[in-house]
Scaffold this active site. Structure first.
Site, PDB file in Angstrom:
ATOM      1  NE  ARG A  66      -2.468   1.059   3.540  1.00 38.43           N
ATOM      2  CZ  ARG A  66      -3.153   0.781   4.657  1.00 38.43           C
ATOM      3  NH1 ARG A  66      -4.433   0.465   4.575  1.00 38.43           N
ATOM      4  NH2 ARG A  66      -2.576   0.810   5.833  1.00 38.43           N
ATOM      5  NE  ARG A 112       3.952  27.374   1.640  1.00 34.67           N
ATOM      6  CZ  ARG A 112       2.965  27.973   0.952  1.00 34.67           C
ATOM      7  NH1 ARG A 112       3.246  28.930   0.093  1.00 34.67           N
ATOM      8  NH2 ARG A 112       1.708  27.602   1.145  1.00 34.67           N
ATOM      9  CE  LYS A 164      -1.918   4.108   7.090  1.00 32.14           C
ATOM     10  NZ  LYS A 164      -3.086   4.389   7.905  1.00 32.14           N
ATOM     11  CD  GLU A 215     -12.087   5.314   5.877  1.00 34.82           C
ATOM     12  OE1 GLU A 215     -11.453   4.254   5.993  1.00 34.82           O
ATOM     13  OE2 GLU A 215     -11.777   6.206   5.055  1.00 34.82           O
ATOM     14  CG  LEU A 246      -6.601   3.417   4.107  1.00 35.72           C
ATOM     15  CD1 LEU A 246      -5.778   4.303   3.169  1.00 35.72           C
ATOM     16  CD2 LEU A 246      -5.940   3.334   5.465  1.00 35.72           C
TER      17      LEU A 246
HETATM   18  C1  LIG Z   1      -9.114   6.267   7.600  1.00 39.79           C
HETATM   19  C2  LIG Z   1      -8.629   4.884   7.879  1.00 39.79           C
HETATM   20  N1  LIG Z   1      -9.397   3.845   7.518  1.00 39.79           N
HETATM   21  C3  LIG Z   1      -9.029   2.581   7.754  1.00 39.79           C
HETATM   22  C4  LIG Z   1      -7.835   2.273   8.409  1.00 39.79           C
HETATM   23  C5  LIG Z   1      -7.452   0.859   8.670  1.00 39.79           C
HETATM   24  O1  LIG Z   1      -6.443   0.425   7.796  1.00 39.79           O
HETATM   25  P1  LIG Z   1      -5.413  -0.705   8.220  1.00 39.79           P
HETATM   26  O2  LIG Z   1      -6.228  -1.918   8.558  1.00 39.79           O
HETATM   27  O3  LIG Z   1      -4.580  -0.914   7.025  1.00 39.79           O
HETATM   28  O4  LIG Z   1      -4.653  -0.181   9.398  1.00 39.79           O
HETATM   29  C6  LIG Z   1      -6.993   3.332   8.804  1.00 39.79           C
HETATM   30  C7  LIG Z   1      -5.720   3.052   9.462  1.00 39.79           C
HETATM   31  O5  LIG Z   1      -4.959   3.920   9.809  1.00 39.79           O
HETATM   32  C8  LIG Z   1      -7.396   4.669   8.524  1.00 39.79           C
HETATM   33  O6  LIG Z   1      -6.636   5.716   8.891  1.00 39.79           O
END
Ligand SMILES: Cc1ncc(COP(=O)(O)O)c(C=O)c1O
Length: 284
Positions: free
Chosen positions: A52, A100, A147, A179, A204
């Site tokens: 990822r 910048r 991420k 989420e 995510l």
């Molecule tokens: C917004 C968000 N959703 C879901 C997750 C869960 O992802 P993972 O299982 O890869 O930690 C995270 C983890 O930091 C997150 O920040």
């Protein structure tokens, strides 16, 4: 005793670590990260986190500081140097330092930093008692599948949850839960179906989510990937969330409504057990 951290090629005591004030991670949140859990001194699901990380960099046209296999080796070395038995290792890559300018620099050297955090993640109050969540509007940007370190919106939502006496917030867009602030959200319907939002740019793509859904299917549990509302969640038999450092954590209250008897449900408890056992088998 101070931690040893990793900064751009060096393992140094945390007090000695330095990054430029011109770093684009600092000025533009132009950076990506991963958090990999450590159990029994080993990395859990790190191959998924590295895949990822590679994808996040690619999506942002960010040159990688080195191949992710090298990053994984450095992570292991950092865990060993700090002698961490349980906790997590945080890895951040930014586009590096440059004068910048909104446009990406052409010749910046990416910044790579890593640190460990020691903390209990297997036997926690949250896993034993479950957590309470509130709902909030989802104000984040449109590429939540990447991420990035721009975490101010989820941070504000987490503060809103804290102010309401809850542990976390489930974010809602167009009437449906996306989420949790730092985790994926699930409900279990009264007929035992596990429901979680489908993958898209709106959430995510959790590494824990992928494994938990696979393990649930292998255990003959029914899974539906579709959006659900807060009202449906409040009517559900149980709810839970997943994240790297939380594994599977039960949710026992949503916007003040207690789910079932207010105790962690059997599906969440079972999935947590299976997930940890399987992850440990494959830990490295
Ligand atoms: C917004 C968000 N959703 C879901 C997750 C869960 O992802 P993972 O299982 O890869 O930690 C995270 C983890 O930091 C997150 O920040």
């Amino acid at each position: 005793m101070s931690r040893i951290v990793y900064v751009n090629g060096d393992f140094v005591p945390e007090e000695a670590a330095k990054v430029s004030i011109f770093d684009r991670g600092f000025l533009f949140a132009d950076g990506v990260y991963e958090v990999t859990p450590i159990l029994h001194g080993k990395l859990i699901e790190n191959a998924g986190h590295m895949a990822r990380l590679e994808r996040s960099m690619r999506e942002l046209q960010m040159p990688p500081p080195c191949p992710v296999e090298e990053i994984a080796a450095l992570m292991k070395e950092l865990v060993a140097r700090n002698d961490v038995y349980e906790g997590m290792v945080y890895v951040q890559v930014t586009r590096g330092a440059a004068d910048r300018d909104f446009a990406f620099p052409e010749d910046a050297t990416p910044t790579l930093v890593m640190f460990t955090q020691e903390r209990k993640i297997e036997d926690t109050d949250s896993s034993r008692l479950g957590i309470r969540v509130i709902s909030t509007p989802d104000w984040r940007w449109a590429r939540r599948d990447i991420k990035t370190v721009q975490l101010l919106a989820p941070s504000l939502m987490k503060m809103r949850a804290k102010a309401a006496g809850a542990h976390d917030a489930w974010m809602v867009q167009d009437g449906f839960v996306t989420e949790g602030t730092s985790n994926n959200a699930y409900i279990v319907t009264k007929d035992g179906t596990i429901v979680t939002r489908h993958l898209s740019t709106e959430i995510l793509h959790g590494i824990t989510r992928a494994s938990v859904l696979r393990l649930a299917a292998e255990a003959q549990m029914k899974v539906e990937e579709r959006p659900f509302t807060i009202a449906e969640a409040q009517e559900a038999a149980e709810a839970f969330m997943t994240a790297a450092s939380a594994f599977v954590t039960p949710v026992v209250e949503i916007d003040g409504v207690t789910l079932g008897d207010g105790k962690p449900g059997p599906v969440a408890r079972r999935l947590r057990e299976i997930y940890i056992a399987t992850a440990l088998e494959h830990a490295d």
